[in-house]
Write an enzyme that holds these catalytic residues in place. Structure first.
Site, PDB file in Angstrom:
ATOM      1  N   LYS A 169       0.827  -1.199   0.000  1.00  0.00           N
ATOM      2  CA  LYS A 169       0.000   0.000   0.000  1.00  0.00           C
ATOM      3  C   LYS A 169       0.870   1.261   0.000  1.00  0.00           C
ATOM      4  CE  LYS A 169      -3.687  -2.516   2.316  1.00  0.00           C
ATOM      5  NZ  LYS A 169      -4.304  -2.905   3.594  1.00  0.00           N
TER       6      LYS A 169
ATOM      7  N   GLN B 200      -4.532  -1.942   9.766  1.00  0.00           N
ATOM      8  CA  GLN B 200      -4.333  -3.231   9.102  1.00  0.00           C
ATOM      9  C   GLN B 200      -4.883  -4.369   9.965  1.00  0.00           C
ATOM     10  OE1 GLN B 200      -3.055  -3.715   5.941  1.00  0.00           O
ATOM     11  NE2 GLN B 200      -3.706  -5.825   6.251  1.00  0.00           N
TER      12      GLN B 200
ATOM     13  N   ASP C  32     -11.195   2.533   4.383  1.00  0.00           N
ATOM     14  CA  ASP C  32     -11.444   1.090   4.264  1.00  0.00           C
ATOM     15  C   ASP C  32     -12.942   0.790   4.171  1.00  0.00           C
ATOM     16  OD1 ASP C  32      -9.381  -0.698   3.916  1.00  0.00           O
ATOM     17  OD2 ASP C  32      -8.824  -0.786   6.022  1.00  0.00           O
TER      18      ASP C  32
END
Length: 282
Positions: free
Chosen positions: A51, A95, A118
């Site tokens: 990312k 994460q 997200d």
């Protein structure tokens, strides 16, 4: 049989994002993604690195906050609050998975919905269900972009989603339903998944089990979107579909790697860009 090439499409999307980032920079707006990594899980560290590299490719800033696996929940919440009120931060990503002593739901709910790139906050989940503008989880959104790129019509199609996770299966089913598809969702308690897959025009699978979907489970001419990713003992990356035997029966199929994976990264960048662009209206 045609390949749904996510690697190619993600490259096209990144080129467009880079142009928009350059425009924002001219207006003194510098899109920035903050990534929090708790613990030392190798797969998670690898994803975070991917990312960060993607952000670099399109000219976005990325800040990675690595915390030890024994980090207390309150410390993590404090860091999220700090990033929530920092005007320089456009997107916040924690994460997953988190260490077992940390309540993942509580952590995801702590992220400001306007920075929840997200798309896991309940406010964004609810807005997505109603078809309102919001942040949508990157993997399901990437799948939708991929289908659109190949002009695959969803309205009226019989679709089955194998896997009912909050991250992929459920939001993907919502997007498909909103697009006019008839959707079945299979999960760990489904008695016979093949009953559903044999009838489906499009099969989406996101479970994490190699060769879960075999040629006998797919009808001739079906479209198969393999979202799973598994590393075999010999080091190879494969999906949840027996690609070699299933592909000849398909009209379209995604490869692993090179299918949905690159699209997940590209759409995460899109969400971060979307957040940064709101500063133009201020």
């Amino acid at each position: 049989m045609k390949i749904l090439d996510g690697k190619m499409l993600s490259s096209k999307i990144e080129v467009q994002i880079q142009k928009e980032v350059e425009f924002l920079n001219q207006n003194f707006i510098y899109p920035t993604l903050a990534v929090i990594l708790v613990g030392d899980d190798p797969a998670s560290a690898s994803y975070v690195k991917m990312k960060s590299k993607a952000c670099e490719r399109v000219g976005m800033n990325t800040l990675t906050f690595a915390m030890p696996s024994n980090t207390e929940e309150e410390i993590l919440l404090e860091k999220i609050h700090e990033l929530n009120i920092d005007n320089k931060i456009d997107g916040i990503l924690v994460q997953l998975p988190l260490p077992k002593h940390i309540d993942s739901s509580k952590i995801l709910e702590a992220i400001c919905p306007s920075k929840d790139v997200d798309g896991f906050h309940s406010l964004n989940v609810g807005r997505a269900t109603l078809g309102f503008e919001c942040f949508i989880p990157a993997t399901p959104l990437g799948v939708m972009h991929l289908l659109s790129e190949y002009a695959i019509e969803l309205r009226g199609k019989d679709c089955v989603v194998v896997g009912a996770s909050n991250i992929v299966g459920k939001p993907l089913a919502t997007l498909l339903l909103n697009a006019g598809a008839t959707v079945s969702v299979c999960h760990i308690d489904t008695k016979d998944v093949s009953i559903y897959t044999k009838m489906a025009d499009i099969v989406f699978v996101a479970v994490g089990k190699p060769n879960l979907i075999t040629q006998e489970m797919i009808k001739e001419g079906a479209i198969v979107v393999d979202i799973g990713i598994n590393r075999l003992s010999d080091g190879r990356l494969v999906g949840d579909v027996d690609f070699e035997n299933v592909a000849p029966k398909c009209s379209y199929i995604t490869p692993v790697p090179g299918g949905v994976g690159p699209m997940t990264i590209a759409t995460l960048l899109q969400n971060t860009l979307q957040s940064a662009k709101t500063k133009l209206k201020r």
